[in-house]
Design a protein around this motif. Structure first.
Motif, PDB file in Angstrom:
ATOM      1  N   UNK A 153       0.856  -1.178   0.000  1.00 16.45           N
ATOM      2  CA  UNK A 153       0.000   0.000   0.000  1.00 16.45           C
ATOM      3  C   UNK A 153       0.895   1.233   0.000  1.00 16.45           C
ATOM      4  N   UNK A 154       0.313   2.371  -0.289  1.00 18.81           N
ATOM      5  CA  UNK A 154       1.065   3.619  -0.218  1.00 18.81           C
ATOM      6  C   UNK A 154       0.167   4.720   0.317  1.00 18.81           C
ATOM      7  N   UNK A 155       0.807   5.712   0.901  1.00 16.47           N
ATOM      8  CA  UNK A 155       0.067   6.844   1.434  1.00 16.47           C
ATOM      9  C   UNK A 155       0.846   8.121   1.187  1.00 16.47           C
ATOM     10  N   UNK A 156       0.236   9.021   0.437  1.00 14.89           N
ATOM     11  CA  UNK A 156       0.822  10.319   0.174  1.00 14.89           C
ATOM     12  C   UNK A 156       0.302  11.304   1.220  1.00 14.89           C
ATOM     13  N   UNK A 157       1.037  12.395   1.458  1.00 15.25           N
ATOM     14  CA  UNK A 157       0.594  13.384   2.453  1.00 15.25           C
ATOM     15  C   UNK A 157      -0.816  13.887   2.159  1.00 15.25           C
ATOM     16  N   UNK A 158      -1.672  13.855   3.171  1.00 16.28           N
ATOM     17  CA  UNK A 158      -3.020  14.358   3.030  1.00 16.28           C
ATOM     18  C   UNK A 158      -3.978  13.433   2.314  1.00 16.28           C
ATOM     19  N   UNK A 159      -3.513  12.234   1.973  1.00 20.24           N
ATOM     20  CA  UNK A 159      -4.361  11.289   1.251  1.00 20.24           C
ATOM     21  C   UNK A 159      -4.539  10.015   2.050  1.00 20.24           C
ATOM     22  N   UNK A 160      -5.551   9.244   1.697  1.00 23.06           N
ATOM     23  CA  UNK A 160      -5.791   7.965   2.354  1.00 23.06           C
ATOM     24  C   UNK A 160      -4.802   6.914   1.829  1.00 23.06           C
ATOM     25  N   UNK A 161      -4.656   5.877   2.652  1.00 25.28           N
ATOM     26  CA  UNK A 161      -3.788   4.782   2.230  1.00 25.28           C
ATOM     27  C   UNK A 161      -4.407   4.092   1.013  1.00 25.28           C
ATOM     28  N   UNK A 162      -3.569   3.798   0.037  1.00 22.88           N
ATOM     29  CA  UNK A 162      -4.025   3.318  -1.256  1.00 22.88           C
ATOM     30  C   UNK A 162      -3.417   1.955  -1.572  1.00 22.88           C
ATOM     31  N   UNK A 163      -4.237   1.041  -2.067  1.00 23.59           N
ATOM     32  CA  UNK A 163      -3.775  -0.279  -2.469  1.00 23.59           C
ATOM     33  C   UNK A 163      -2.879  -0.176  -3.696  1.00 23.59           C
ATOM     34  N   UNK A 164      -1.758  -0.911  -3.671  1.00 25.25           N
ATOM     35  CA  UNK A 164      -0.806  -0.873  -4.781  1.00 25.25           C
ATOM     36  C   UNK A 164      -0.670  -2.238  -5.448  1.00 25.25           C
ATOM     37  N   UNK A 165      -0.599  -3.302  -4.639  1.00 23.35           N
ATOM     38  CA  UNK A 165      -0.432  -4.634  -5.225  1.00 23.35           C
ATOM     39  C   UNK A 165      -0.657  -5.690  -4.155  1.00 23.35           C
ATOM     40  N   UNK A 166      -1.059  -6.877  -4.606  1.00 25.13           N
ATOM     41  CA  UNK A 166      -1.194  -8.022  -3.714  1.00 25.13           C
ATOM     42  C   UNK A 166      -0.733  -9.263  -4.441  1.00 25.13           C
ATOM     43  N   UNK A 167      -0.271 -10.237  -3.672  1.00 22.93           N
ATOM     44  CA  UNK A 167       0.179 -11.499  -4.254  1.00 22.93           C
ATOM     45  C   UNK A 167      -0.360 -12.639  -3.410  1.00 22.93           C
ATOM     46  N   UNK A 168      -0.871 -13.666  -4.050  1.00 26.36           N
ATOM     47  CA  UNK A 168      -1.429 -14.802  -3.344  1.00 26.36           C
ATOM     48  C   UNK A 168      -0.371 -15.604  -2.613  1.00 26.36           C
ATOM     49  N   UNK A 169      -0.830 -16.500  -1.754  1.00 28.67           N
ATOM     50  CA  UNK A 169       0.093 -17.201  -0.890  1.00 28.67           C
ATOM     51  C   UNK A 169       1.096 -18.055  -1.678  1.00 28.67           C
ATOM     52  N   UNK A 170       0.681 -18.588  -2.813  1.00 29.17           N
ATOM     53  CA  UNK A 170       1.587 -19.416  -3.605  1.00 29.17           C
ATOM     54  C   UNK A 170       2.433 -18.602  -4.564  1.00 29.17           C
TER      55      UNK A 170
END
Length: 128
Positions: free
Chosen positions: A37-54
Protein backbone atom coordinates in the motif's frame (compact mmCIF):
# COMPACT_ATOMS: atom_id res chain seq x y z
CA UNK A 1 7.62 -10.31 17.84
CA UNK A 2 6.27 -10.14 14.32
CA UNK A 3 7.94 -7.57 12.13
CA UNK A 4 7.69 -6.49 8.54
CA UNK A 5 10.55 -4.28 7.44
CA UNK A 6 10.54 -2.43 4.15
CA UNK A 7 13.63 -1.25 2.32
CA UNK A 8 14.63 0.15 -1.05
CA UNK A 9 12.89 3.48 -1.02
CA UNK A 10 14.58 6.69 -2.06
CA UNK A 11 14.64 9.62 -4.44
CA UNK A 12 14.38 8.94 -8.16
CA UNK A 13 13.67 11.00 -11.25
CA UNK A 14 10.48 10.55 -13.21
CA UNK A 15 10.80 7.60 -15.55
CA UNK A 16 13.20 5.82 -13.24
CA UNK A 17 12.88 2.60 -11.31
CA UNK A 18 13.05 1.38 -7.73
CA UNK A 19 12.74 -2.01 -6.16
CA UNK A 20 11.18 -2.25 -2.73
CA UNK A 21 11.67 -5.25 -0.50
CA UNK A 22 9.86 -6.43 2.59
CA UNK A 23 11.40 -8.88 5.00
CA UNK A 24 9.33 -10.66 7.60
CA UNK A 25 10.57 -11.89 10.93
CA UNK A 26 9.01 -13.39 14.00
CA UNK A 27 6.80 -15.71 11.99
CA UNK A 28 6.57 -17.07 8.50
CA UNK A 29 4.20 -15.49 6.00
CA UNK A 30 5.06 -17.86 3.20
CA UNK A 31 1.47 -19.17 3.18
CA UNK A 32 -0.22 -15.79 3.47
CA UNK A 33 -1.35 -13.13 1.05
CA UNK A 34 1.05 -10.19 1.04
CA UNK A 35 0.35 -6.70 -0.16
CA UNK A 36 1.77 -3.25 -0.76
CA UNK A 37 0.00 0.00 0.00
CA UNK A 38 1.07 3.62 -0.22
CA UNK A 39 0.07 6.84 1.43
CA UNK A 40 0.82 10.32 0.17
CA UNK A 41 0.59 13.38 2.45
CA UNK A 42 -3.02 14.36 3.03
CA UNK A 43 -4.36 11.29 1.25
CA UNK A 44 -5.79 7.96 2.35
CA UNK A 45 -3.79 4.78 2.23
CA UNK A 46 -4.03 3.32 -1.26
CA UNK A 47 -3.77 -0.28 -2.47
CA UNK A 48 -0.81 -0.87 -4.78
CA UNK A 49 -0.43 -4.63 -5.22
CA UNK A 50 -1.19 -8.02 -3.71
CA UNK A 51 0.18 -11.50 -4.25
CA UNK A 52 -1.43 -14.80 -3.34
CA UNK A 53 0.09 -17.20 -0.89
CA UNK A 54 1.59 -19.42 -3.60
CA UNK A 55 2.77 -16.51 -5.72
CA UNK A 56 0.59 -17.61 -8.58
CA UNK A 57 -1.89 -14.76 -8.38
CA UNK A 58 -1.22 -11.04 -8.37
CA UNK A 59 -3.39 -7.96 -8.47
CA UNK A 60 -2.67 -4.29 -9.11
CA UNK A 61 -4.95 -1.30 -9.64
CA UNK A 62 -5.02 0.38 -13.02
CA UNK A 63 -2.93 3.25 -11.68
CA UNK A 64 0.17 1.04 -11.48
CA UNK A 65 -0.68 -1.88 -13.76
CA UNK A 66 2.03 -2.44 -16.33
CA UNK A 67 4.53 -0.42 -14.30
CA UNK A 68 4.66 -2.18 -10.92
CA UNK A 69 5.26 -5.89 -10.36
CA UNK A 70 4.88 -7.72 -7.09
CA UNK A 71 6.76 -10.93 -6.42
CA UNK A 72 7.69 -13.09 -3.47
CA UNK A 73 10.28 -15.56 -2.29
CA UNK A 74 8.46 -17.92 0.03
CA UNK A 75 11.64 -19.62 1.15
CA UNK A 76 13.16 -16.31 2.24
CA UNK A 77 9.90 -14.93 3.66
CA UNK A 78 10.21 -11.81 1.53
CA UNK A 79 8.06 -9.88 -0.91
CA UNK A 80 9.23 -7.30 -3.44
CA UNK A 81 7.74 -4.53 -5.51
CA UNK A 82 9.50 -3.61 -8.74
CA UNK A 83 8.46 -0.12 -9.77
CA UNK A 84 9.25 1.11 -13.28
CA UNK A 85 8.35 4.24 -15.21
CA UNK A 86 7.85 6.10 -11.97
CA UNK A 87 5.82 9.29 -11.94
CA UNK A 88 5.73 12.18 -9.46
CA UNK A 89 2.24 10.97 -8.46
CA UNK A 90 3.86 7.77 -7.16
CA UNK A 91 5.50 9.77 -4.39
CA UNK A 92 4.35 8.32 -1.07
CA UNK A 93 5.30 6.20 1.89
CA UNK A 94 5.05 2.57 0.80
CA UNK A 95 3.91 -0.06 3.27
CA UNK A 96 4.20 -3.82 3.22
CA UNK A 97 1.31 -5.78 4.72
CA UNK A 98 0.44 -9.38 5.49
CA UNK A 99 -2.91 -11.08 5.64
CA UNK A 100 -3.58 -13.44 8.54
CA UNK A 101 -5.42 -16.21 6.68
CA UNK A 102 -3.10 -19.06 5.68
CA UNK A 103 -3.75 -20.58 2.27
CA UNK A 104 -6.42 -18.00 1.53
CA UNK A 105 -7.85 -18.69 -1.93
CA UNK A 106 -10.52 -16.02 -2.23
CA UNK A 107 -10.29 -12.71 -4.04
CA UNK A 108 -7.03 -10.96 -3.24
CA UNK A 109 -7.73 -8.31 -0.60
CA UNK A 110 -7.42 -4.68 -1.62
CA UNK A 111 -8.58 -2.94 1.56
CA UNK A 112 -6.14 -2.05 4.30
CA UNK A 113 -8.44 -3.43 7.02
CA UNK A 114 -8.09 -6.90 5.53
CA UNK A 115 -4.40 -7.01 6.42
CA UNK A 116 -3.34 -7.64 9.99
CA UNK A 117 0.40 -7.01 9.95
CA UNK A 118 2.12 -3.88 8.72
CA UNK A 119 5.59 -2.53 8.27
CA UNK A 120 6.59 1.01 9.16
CA UNK A 121 6.96 2.09 5.58
CA UNK A 122 9.65 3.37 3.25
CA UNK A 123 9.60 6.74 1.53
CA UNK A 124 9.55 6.92 -2.25
CA UNK A 125 10.00 10.34 -3.82
CA UNK A 126 9.78 10.85 -7.56
CA UNK A 127 11.02 14.18 -8.88
CA UNK A 128 9.78 15.72 -12.11
Amino acid sequence: QVQLVESGGGLVQAGGSLRLSCAASGRAFSNNVMGWFRQAPGKEREFVAAIGWSGGRTLQPDSVKGRFTISRDRAKNTVSLQMNSLKPDDTAVYYCAADNRPFYSGSLPTNSYEYEYWGRGTQVTVSS
